[in-house]
Design a protein around this motif. Structure first.
Motif, short mmCIF file in Angstrom:
data_model
loop_
_atom_site.label_atom_id
_atom_site.label_comp_id
_atom_site.label_asym_id
_atom_site.label_seq_id
_atom_site.Cartn_x
_atom_site.Cartn_y
_atom_site.Cartn_z
N GLU A 255 0.84 -1.21 0.00
CA GLU A 255 0.00 0.00 0.00
C GLU A 255 0.87 1.26 0.00
O GLU A 255 1.81 1.39 0.78
N GLU A 256 0.55 2.16 -0.93
CA GLU A 256 1.21 3.46 -1.08
C GLU A 256 2.65 3.37 -1.58
O GLU A 256 3.32 4.39 -1.69
N THR A 264 4.40 -1.61 -22.46
CA THR A 264 4.76 -1.97 -23.82
C THR A 264 3.76 -2.94 -24.44
O THR A 264 3.78 -3.16 -25.64
N ASP A 265 2.91 -3.57 -23.60
CA ASP A 265 1.83 -4.41 -24.12
C ASP A 265 0.70 -4.46 -23.10
O ASP A 265 0.90 -4.15 -21.92
N ASP A 266 -0.50 -4.84 -23.55
CA ASP A 266 -1.68 -4.77 -22.69
C ASP A 266 -1.74 -5.86 -21.62
O ASP A 266 -2.63 -5.85 -20.78
N LYS A 267 -0.80 -6.82 -21.63
CA LYS A 267 -0.80 -7.84 -20.60
C LYS A 267 -0.49 -7.25 -19.22
O LYS A 267 -0.79 -7.86 -18.20
N LEU A 268 0.11 -6.08 -19.21
CA LEU A 268 0.44 -5.43 -17.95
C LEU A 268 -0.73 -4.65 -17.36
O LEU A 268 -0.65 -4.17 -16.24
N ASP A 269 -1.82 -4.52 -18.13
CA ASP A 269 -2.98 -3.79 -17.62
C ASP A 269 -3.61 -4.50 -16.43
O ASP A 269 -4.10 -3.87 -15.49
N TYR A 270 -3.63 -5.83 -16.47
CA TYR A 270 -4.20 -6.62 -15.38
C TYR A 270 -3.40 -6.40 -14.09
O TYR A 270 -3.96 -6.21 -13.01
N LEU A 271 -2.06 -6.41 -14.22
CA LEU A 271 -1.19 -6.16 -13.07
C LEU A 271 -1.41 -4.76 -12.53
O LEU A 271 -1.47 -4.55 -11.31
N THR A 272 -1.55 -3.80 -13.42
CA THR A 272 -1.79 -2.41 -13.00
C THR A 272 -3.06 -2.31 -12.18
O THR A 272 -3.11 -1.65 -11.14
N ASP A 273 -4.12 -3.00 -12.63
CA ASP A 273 -5.40 -2.99 -11.93
C ASP A 273 -5.27 -3.62 -10.54
O ASP A 273 -5.79 -3.11 -9.56
N ILE A 274 -4.55 -4.75 -10.45
CA ILE A 274 -4.39 -5.45 -9.17
C ILE A 274 -3.60 -4.59 -8.18
O ILE A 274 -3.98 -4.45 -7.01
N LEU A 275 -2.50 -4.00 -8.63
CA LEU A 275 -1.67 -3.18 -7.74
C LEU A 275 -2.43 -1.94 -7.28
O LEU A 275 -2.35 -1.55 -6.11
N THR A 276 -3.18 -1.34 -8.18
CA THR A 276 -3.89 -0.10 -7.87
C THR A 276 -5.12 -0.34 -7.01
O THR A 276 -5.29 0.25 -5.95
N ASN A 277 -6.00 -1.23 -7.47
CA ASN A 277 -7.28 -1.44 -6.79
C ASN A 277 -7.26 -2.57 -5.76
O ASN A 277 -8.10 -2.60 -4.87
N GLY A 278 -6.31 -3.48 -5.89
CA GLY A 278 -6.22 -4.59 -4.95
C GLY A 278 -5.32 -4.30 -3.77
O GLY A 278 -5.65 -4.63 -2.63
N VAL A 283 0.55 3.55 -8.61
CA VAL A 283 1.11 3.08 -9.87
C VAL A 283 1.08 4.19 -10.92
O VAL A 283 0.04 4.83 -11.12
N THR A 284 2.22 4.39 -11.56
CA THR A 284 2.31 5.34 -12.67
C THR A 284 2.63 4.57 -13.94
O THR A 284 3.58 3.77 -13.96
N VAL A 285 1.84 4.77 -14.99
CA VAL A 285 2.02 4.04 -16.25
C VAL A 285 2.51 4.99 -17.33
O VAL A 285 1.95 6.07 -17.53
N LEU A 286 3.59 4.58 -18.01
CA LEU A 286 4.09 5.34 -19.16
C LEU A 286 3.79 4.53 -20.42
O LEU A 286 4.34 3.45 -20.63
N ASN A 287 2.88 5.04 -21.24
CA ASN A 287 2.42 4.29 -22.41
C ASN A 287 3.41 4.33 -23.58
O ASN A 287 3.57 3.35 -24.29
N CYS A 288 4.06 5.44 -23.77
CA CYS A 288 4.99 5.58 -24.88
C CYS A 288 6.40 5.71 -24.32
O CYS A 288 6.71 6.67 -23.61
N VAL A 289 7.25 4.74 -24.58
CA VAL A 289 8.59 4.72 -23.99
C VAL A 289 9.58 5.43 -24.91
O VAL A 289 9.91 4.96 -25.99
N ASN A 290 10.05 6.57 -24.44
CA ASN A 290 11.08 7.34 -25.14
C ASN A 290 12.16 7.67 -24.13
O ASN A 290 11.96 8.50 -23.25
N SER A 291 13.31 6.99 -24.22
CA SER A 291 14.35 7.14 -23.21
C SER A 291 14.95 8.54 -23.14
O SER A 291 15.68 8.86 -22.20
N GLU A 292 14.66 9.38 -24.11
CA GLU A 292 15.18 10.75 -24.09
C GLU A 292 14.19 11.76 -23.53
O GLU A 292 14.50 12.93 -23.35
#
Length: 351
Positions: A255-256, A264-278, A283-292
């Motif tokens: 918690e917190e 990088t793919d939608d398989k991580l959406d389930y994990l995001t939901d569990i960590l956030t709501n469970g 959780v902070t999600v970056l959809n477009c990965v640009n290392s610069e």
């Protein structure tokens, strides 16, 4: 201001009293003086040890014992009983043959408030005491105290209404997933969204909760990590210097906790939901990965853990992640496939 204060409080088990709890205890007694009895259990000798120069203070009016369950008295010798001022022998017929009952009675007979957690106060002991209150640091307490008999004697009884905490619930899931890992893991790479969830949670639990280490230590009589008791914390961490126990020993809950996900793919959406709501993680999600990008560096700096799929990132990005986050990373490519699912299952907890 509390007007009708107690004269003496005896805590039978070393429940997890934080400094703020001790402040409340002191408010319940006139001229409070807390004494944490420095009994330490020697697992090798299977007996309790006490400093040679120790004697129970006569003026202590809040006494906190590490344990008072009957079997613990077997490991206390007569010399220690004398130092603790519990070395009395009762000749009443009801107590004559029950030494554990005598020992427990010696600890609480002059207390007008008793706080217990694991210790059972039997009818035999209850008949020989008359405190104002018996309070239980647990939820259902009728199995450790005859509440009806206590009420008939005019003793106020109460317990913690909601003893089940998020910490306990989270630990149950920790142990459940560890069982799944031990029995259902395969030599294949993670394939499903639940594989990603199991694998990531296992790594996060290992880092924060350390259940395996705690289980091992507890079996040896050592209460470590999230099982800190006030006395042991002082012993191992030194004086608090005005800080709270939470500041000295940070929370081990998910918690917190701040967790960044490179989506990088939608398989991580389930994990995001569990960590956030469970588990109520931040959780902070970056959809477009640009290392610069500034967003990418902000994600790395503001979060304790970063979760990503290395197969979908270039080497420069991976080098940056490992340079900044060191070991606080979870690469889904390192996770395994499990022949198990918890989706649509009902889980029961006994105990």
């Amino acid at each position: 201001m509390i007007h009708n204060k107690f004269t003496k409080i005896v805590v039978l088990d070393t429940v997890i009293f934080y400094p703020e709890h001790e402040i409340i205890l002191k408010e319940l007694v006139c001229n409070p003086k807390i004494e944490r009895v420095p009994l330490v259990y020697n697992q090798g000798k299977r007996e309790w040890e006490l400093p040679d120069d120790y004697t129970m203070p006569i003026d202590a009016n809040i006494i906190i014992w590490p344990s008072s369950i009957p079997e613990t008295f077997d490991g206390i010798n007569l010399k220690i009983h004398e130092k603790l001022r519990t070395g009395y022998c009762y000749v009443e017929e009801s107590l004559r043959e029950n030494i554990p009952a005598q020992n427990l009675l010696n600890r609480i007979k002059d207390a007008d408030c008793i706080i217990t957690c694991w210790t059972t106060i039997t009818d035999l002991v209850l008949e020989n005491i008359n405190p104002k209150a018996i309070l239980s640091w647990t939820h259902e307490y009728e199995h450790r105290l005859n509440v009806k008999k206590a009420s008939e004697k005019g003793i106020f009884t109460a317990c913690v209404d909601d003893y089940g905490t998020d910490s306990v619930a989270e630990l149950e899931f920790n142990m459940l997933i560890e069982l799944i890992e031990r029995n259902k893991i395969t030599d294949q790479k993670a394939q499903t969204k639940e594989d990603f969830a199991f694998g990531a949670l296992l790594k996060l639990f290992t880092h924060y909760r350390k259940a395996f280490i705690n289980e091992k230590n507890t079996r040896k009589g050592k209460f470590s990590h999230q099982f800190h008791k006030i006395g042991r914390s002082l012993k191992y961490y030194g004086e608090f210097g005005g800080r709270t126990l939470d500041e000295v020993i940070p929370s081990k809950l998910l918690e917190e906790k701040t967790i960044g996900i490179l989506r990088t793919d939608d398989k991580l959406d389930y994990l995001t939901d569990i960590l956030t709501n469970g588990f109520n993680a931040n959780v902070t999600v970056l959809n477009c990965v640009n290392s610069e990008s500034a967003e990418f560096y902000k994600l790395l700096s503001m979060n304790e853990f970063i979760i990503f799929n290395s197969a979908l990132l270039d080497q420069i990005t991976l080098d940056i992640i490992y340079t900044i986050k060191k070991n606080n990373v979870i690469d889904t490519q390192t996770l395994s496939h499990f022949k198990e699912t918890l989706i649509d299952k009902t889980i029961g907890v006994i105990g």
